[in-house]
Write an enzyme that holds these catalytic residues in place. Structure first.
Site, PDB file in Angstrom:
ATOM      1  CG  ASP A 290      -7.324  -1.525  -8.195  1.00 49.18           C
ATOM      2  OD1 ASP A 290      -6.319  -0.807  -8.383  1.00 49.18           O
ATOM      3  OD2 ASP A 290      -8.034  -1.421  -7.178  1.00 49.18           O
ATOM      4  CG  HIS A 324      -8.007   1.958 -10.509  1.00 46.82           C
ATOM      5  ND1 HIS A 324      -8.231   1.760  -9.162  1.00 46.82           N
ATOM      6  CD2 HIS A 324      -9.225   1.874 -11.096  1.00 46.82           C
ATOM      7  CE1 HIS A 324      -9.526   1.552  -8.946  1.00 46.82           C
ATOM      8  NE2 HIS A 324     -10.146   1.608 -10.117  1.00 46.82           N
TER       9      HIS A 324
END
Length: 483
Positions: A290, A324
C-alpha cells in the site's frame, strides 16, 4: 531570546502565515528557501530519547528461542522489570522468539540484536485483552497491535533484528475480503465490522462501547504507540504485517530511522504517522502493498472532533519501491495536515503508483496545507507524479481544502500515465500548487486538471517540452470526466 522566539513561531505557524506578515514579495526560490528554514527549525525540536545503560535479557526472564513456544509473558516481564528499575534496554538475543502482543512502557528500549527475530503469533487470543486503538483513523476497542504503547514516554524499538508479523494469504490477510489475498466467498472478513464502526463514529458512540475483536475481523496494526511521546524506531526490518506497519497515533517527538519495511499484504502501509507532531522519518526503505508513507489525522467525525492535525513532519533520504504512493497525505485526514517536508528521496518501480499523492474527499474535510517536496529522483512509476484527488471516497458535507503545495527538483526518467493529475471541487480548487525546476519524461498525459487556483510551473519540462502558462490552464469538469 529572539532566536528562541523565532524557533517557536516556526514550529507552530504554517509557513504560509510566516510569509504573509508584511514582508516584501519574494521570488519562488526565496519562498522555498524560507520554507526549508522552517523545516530546519522543526528538526531541532525532534530529539531521540536516551536510555539508562542497563540491559534486561529476555532469556533471563524465561524466554526461549523455540519458535513453537510463546515467549509473550517473559518479554513483557522483562519490559516491566526494566521500566520499574528506571529503564534501559530489553534485549532480544540471536534466535527466533514466538510472541503475542508486546506492550512497551516508559524508558524502555526494546532492542533486537543482529540475528534476532520476533515472530508474532497467528492466534488472536494472544492479542487480548482488547485495547484502545485506531483502525483506519477510527477509534475503537480492538485486538492489541503487535507492539503497542499507550500514554508512555521515552520508548524505542531498535537493533538489526527482524520483526515478522507472520501474516500471509492464509492468516490475517484474507480478512480484507480480497481474493488476491486468499479470501473466497463464504470466508470471514472485515466488511460488516468496518460498516458498523463507521456508523458508530458518525453517531458519536463512546469509544468504550465500540467493542470489536472476536467475530469482527479487524486486523491489528503492527507497531502503534498511542498518545505517547519521545519515540524512536531504528534499524529494524519489518516483514509480513497483518495491517499498517508503523502507526504512531496522537504522538509527539517521533523518529523513524534506517528502518526497512518489506511486506506486500493488504493495507500494508509502511509508516503512517497519525495526528502526530514533530516527526522525522529518515534513511528508510519501503517496499509495500500500500502507501509507503501515508500521513493521516483521523477519519471523519473522529478526526474532526479530536482536531489534532498531522504537523511538522520531515521525511528525507528514503527509498521507495512498490506501493500505492511514495509520499501520501490522506485519506484519513479529517484533522488536517500542515508543515510537511520531504526531500532527497529515491523512488523506482513499475508497481509504484504515484510519487506525491494527496487523497481526501468532502466526507473527510480538513485543511491540507504547506507541503514541500524537493530533490526527488524517480526511475519509473505507474499513474501520476503529482496527484491531488478530492474525490477519493464518497462525498459528504465537509469540503476539504488543499493549498500551498511546492514540488522542486523532481526528476523522472520514465513516467506513467500522468505527469500532474488534479481532481478538485469547483468551490474548493487546489490552490497554490507550484512545480519548480523539474523534468518529467515518458508520460502519456502531461497535465490533467480541472479546478485549480494559482497553479504555477516554473522551468518545468514534461516529455522534453517546457510547460507554458497556456499548458496549465484548467480544463472544465466535463472535460475531466470525459477523459
Amino acid at each position: 531570546m529572539k532566536q528562541v522566539r523565532n524557533l517557536l513561531i516556526a514550529a507552530v505557524l504554517p509557513f504560509s502565515l510566516l510569509v504573509s506578515c508584511g514582508e516584501p514579495q519574494k521570488t519562488q526560490e526565496q519562498e522555498t528557501d524560507q520554507a526549508w528554514k522552517v523545516a530546519d527549525s522543526i528538526r531541532t525540536l525532534i530529539v531521540e530519547p536516551n536510555f539508562a545503560k542497563k540491559d534486561f535479557l529476555i532469556t533471563e526472564y524465561g524466554a526461549g528461542s523455540d519458535s513453537t513456544v510463546l515467549s509473550t509473558q517473559f518479554i513483557n516481564d522483562a519490559i516491566e522489570a526494566c521500566h520499574t528499575d528506571g529503564g534501559g534496554r530489553v534485549v532480544v538475543p540471536k534466535g527466533t522468539f514466538l510472541t503475542g502482543a508486546i506492550h512497551l512502557k516508559s524508558n524502555v528500549n526494546l532492542h533486537l540484536e543482529d540475528g534476532a527475530k520476533l515472530l508474532f503469533s497467528r492466534n488472536t487470543e494472544d492479542y487480548k485483552p482488547l485495547v484502545k486503538s485506531r483502525w483506519e483513523g477510527m477509534e475503537c476497542m480492538n485486538y492489541s497491535p503487535l507492539i503497542y504503547a499507550y500514554g508512555q514516554e521515552n520508548i524505542a524499538i531498535t537493533g538489526k533484528g527482524i520483526l515478522d508479523g507472520n501474516a500471509n494469504n492464509e492468516h490475517w490477510w484474507p480478512w480484507k475480503a480480497k481474493k488476491v489475498y486468499g479470501w473466497s466467498e463464504g470466508m470471514d472478513n472485515q466488511l460488516a465490522a468496518v460498516k458498523k464502526l463507521t456508523q458508530q463514529v458518525k453517531d458519536g458512540i463512546p469509544v468504550e462501547d465500540r467493542v470489536y475483536g472476536d467475530g469482527h475481523f479487524l486486523r491489528p496494526p503492527f507497531i502503534q504507540p498511542y498518545n505517547s511521546s519521545n519515540i524512536l524506531i531504528a534499524d529494524v526490518k519489518i516483514i509480513n504485517a497483518p495491517f499498517w506497519n508503523i502507526n504512531p497515533v496522537l504522538c509527539e517527538n517521533v523518529t523513524v530511522r534506517n528502518v526497512s519495511v518489506v511486506t506486500h499484504g493488504p493495507n500494508n502501509d509502511g509508516c503512517n504517522p497519525e495526528s502526530s507532531k514533530n516527526v522525522l522519518i529518515t534513511g528508510c526503505y519501503f517496499d509495500t502493498g500500500d502507501d509507503c508513507i501515508a500521513i493521516k489525522s483521523g477519519r471523519n467525525e473522529d478526526g474532526r472532533s479530536i482536531g489534532r492535525p498531522a504537523e511538522n513532519h520531515i521525511i528525507e533520504n528514503c527509498e521507495m519501491k512498490d506501493g500505492h504512493g511514495g509520499i501520501v497525505i490522506g485519506s484519513e485526514i479529517s484533522g488536517g495536515a500542515k508543515n510537511i517536508f520531504a526531500q532527497n528521496l529515491k523512488m523506482d518501480s513499475p508497481e509504484l503508483d504515484r510519487i506525491l499523492r494527496i487523497k481526501t474527499s468532502s466526507l473527510r474535510g480538513g485543511v491540507i496545507e504547506d507541503i514541500y517536496m524537493r530533490n526527488v529522483e524517480v526511475g519509473t512509476y505507474k499513474e501520476a507524479a503529482v496527484l491531488v484527488d478530492m474525490f477519493y471516497e464518497n462525498p459528504g458535507d465537509f469540503m476539504p481544502t488543499v493549498r500551498n503545495i511546492t514540488v522542486e527538483n523532481l526528476n523522472v526518467k520514465k513516467g506513467g500515465k500522468f505527469g500532474v493529475l488534479i481532481n478538485a471541487y469547483e468551490e474548493s480548487p487546489a490552490e497554490n500548487l507550484k512545480i519548480i525546476n523539474s523534468n518529467i519524461d515518458g508520460v502519456d498525459v502531461p497535465i490533467q486538471a480541472n479546478y485549480t487556483k494559482n497553479m504555477v510551473f516554473d522551468n518545468v519540462l514534461i516529455n522534453g517540452k517546457l510547460v507554458t502558462d497556456e499548458d496549465v490552464q484548467s480544463t472544465s469538469e466535463a472535460e475531466f470526466e470525459k477523459f
